[in-house]
Design a protein around this motif. Structure first.
Motif, short mmCIF file in Angstrom:
data_model
loop_
_atom_site.label_atom_id
_atom_site.label_comp_id
_atom_site.label_asym_id
_atom_site.label_seq_id
_atom_site.Cartn_x
_atom_site.Cartn_y
_atom_site.Cartn_z
N LEU A 155 38.46 73.52 57.67
CA LEU A 155 38.72 74.96 57.75
C LEU A 155 40.05 75.26 57.05
N LYS A 156 40.00 76.10 56.02
CA LYS A 156 41.16 76.36 55.17
C LYS A 156 41.58 77.83 55.25
N ASP A 157 42.86 78.09 55.08
CA ASP A 157 43.39 79.45 55.12
C ASP A 157 42.73 80.31 54.04
N VAL A 173 44.96 79.99 58.73
CA VAL A 173 45.71 78.87 59.30
C VAL A 173 47.19 79.24 59.22
N LYS A 174 47.82 79.36 60.39
CA LYS A 174 49.23 79.75 60.45
C LYS A 174 49.95 78.92 61.51
N GLY A 175 51.04 78.29 61.10
CA GLY A 175 51.83 77.52 62.04
C GLY A 175 51.06 76.43 62.74
N GLY A 176 50.09 75.85 62.03
CA GLY A 176 49.30 74.78 62.62
C GLY A 176 48.15 75.28 63.47
N LYS A 177 48.04 76.59 63.66
CA LYS A 177 46.94 77.15 64.44
C LYS A 177 45.83 77.62 63.51
N ILE A 178 44.61 77.36 63.92
CA ILE A 178 43.45 77.78 63.14
C ILE A 178 42.80 78.96 63.85
N MET A 179 42.60 80.05 63.11
CA MET A 179 41.99 81.25 63.67
C MET A 179 40.70 81.58 62.95
N THR A 184 41.64 82.17 68.28
CA THR A 184 42.35 80.93 67.98
C THR A 184 41.60 79.75 68.57
N ILE A 185 41.50 78.68 67.79
CA ILE A 185 40.87 77.47 68.30
C ILE A 185 41.80 76.81 69.31
N GLN A 186 41.31 76.62 70.52
CA GLN A 186 42.09 75.97 71.58
C GLN A 186 41.81 74.47 71.64
N ILE A 187 40.53 74.11 71.52
CA ILE A 187 40.14 72.69 71.52
C ILE A 187 39.25 72.47 70.30
N PRO A 188 39.75 71.74 69.30
CA PRO A 188 38.95 71.52 68.09
C PRO A 188 38.11 70.25 68.19
N THR A 197 31.71 71.44 68.01
CA THR A 197 32.09 72.67 68.70
C THR A 197 33.60 72.82 68.68
N HIS A 198 34.07 74.05 68.46
CA HIS A 198 35.49 74.38 68.57
C HIS A 198 35.61 75.44 69.66
N VAL A 199 36.36 75.16 70.70
CA VAL A 199 36.54 76.11 71.80
C VAL A 199 37.57 77.15 71.38
N ILE A 200 37.22 78.45 71.51
CA ILE A 200 38.11 79.53 71.06
C ILE A 200 38.44 80.47 72.21
N ASP A 201 39.49 81.27 72.01
CA ASP A 201 40.02 82.10 73.11
C ASP A 201 39.57 83.56 73.08
N GLN A 202 38.73 83.93 72.13
CA GLN A 202 38.20 85.29 72.07
C GLN A 202 36.75 85.28 71.63
N VAL A 203 36.02 86.30 72.05
CA VAL A 203 34.64 86.46 71.60
C VAL A 203 34.66 87.08 70.20
N LEU A 204 33.87 86.53 69.30
CA LEU A 204 33.75 87.09 67.95
C LEU A 204 32.69 88.18 67.97
#
Length: 211
Positions: A155-157, A173-179, A184-188, A197-204
């Motif tokens: 996954l690239k910026d 990708v900002k500050g090591g975080k992937i969005m 934001t991905i919490q558990i990649p 699966t990538h666990v994320i903190d918001q519903v898309l």
């Protein structure tokens, strides 16, 4: 020489078939050969992706909610063990997508947590879970799924990905975080037998029709 010409003819016919034109390839046997070759390549590619997915996985699995998500299980088998994505699991069942996400894939799933669903407007999730909203729910859920296996390092910026829904999501990708969009991905890299699966903190939420 004749053999080379025949092979070249088959290759040309396969190329025409892939472009959707049958006018210059009327030989049924040639068409069948080209189709068989294409299917074989697709099978090999899919198998290679699954093998690579298993190779990258930690044999002991990735811990989610204190439970190891292991690469010998498929995406759904792992997800049902994680308490923090139980809302997603129920939604997948309501939309009849469990069989699909248990299939060979491979898939990349961005999985919202229960907390992410709570952030939706009041009553929104309850409305989506109604039988008459099944197609709309399916549209939301498939907006979280990519055909193919993409680990975090893929996954690239600035990257845009087309979801199974048909709409695009944007990666930053900002500050090591992937969005993904605003999530934001919490558990990649939770690797399963049929994808990641990538666990994320918001519903898309897919864009409204005509937006």
């Amino acid at each position: 020489m004749k053999k080379n010409l025949r092979n070249a003819s088959f290759a040309l016919c396969a190329a025409v078939l892939s472009a959707g034109s049958l006018s210059s390839c009327n030989d049924t046997k040639t068409q069948e050969n080209a189709t068989a070759e294409t299917e074989a390549i697709a099978t090999v590619d899919s198998a290679a992706m699954l093998t690579d997915s298993a190779r990258m996985a930690k044999p002991e699995g990735v811990m989610v909610d204190g439970v190891a998500m292991t690469p010998d299980k498929n995406i759904i088998q792992n997800a049902v063990q994680a308490s923090s994505v139980s809302t997603l699991v129920r939604a997948v069942s309501a939309a009849d997508l469990g069989g699909t996400l248990s299939g060979p894939g491979p898939f990349t799933v961005f999985a919202p947590t229960n907390s992410a669903f709570i952030q939706l407007p009041q009553g929104a999730m309850a409305g989506l879970m109604k039988p008459e909203s099944k197609e709309k729910l399916k549209g939301v859920l498939t907006y979280h799924v990519i055909a193919g296996r993409l680990v975090a390092s893929d996954l690239k910026d600035g990257q845009e990905l087309t979801t199974v829904n048909g709409e695009k999501v944007k990666i930053s990708v900002k500050g090591g975080k992937i969005m993904i969009n605003n999530a934001t991905i919490q558990i990649p890299d939770v690797i399963s037998s049929n994808g990641v699966t990538h666990v994320i903190d918001q519903v898309l939420l897919p864009p409204a029709p005509g937006a």
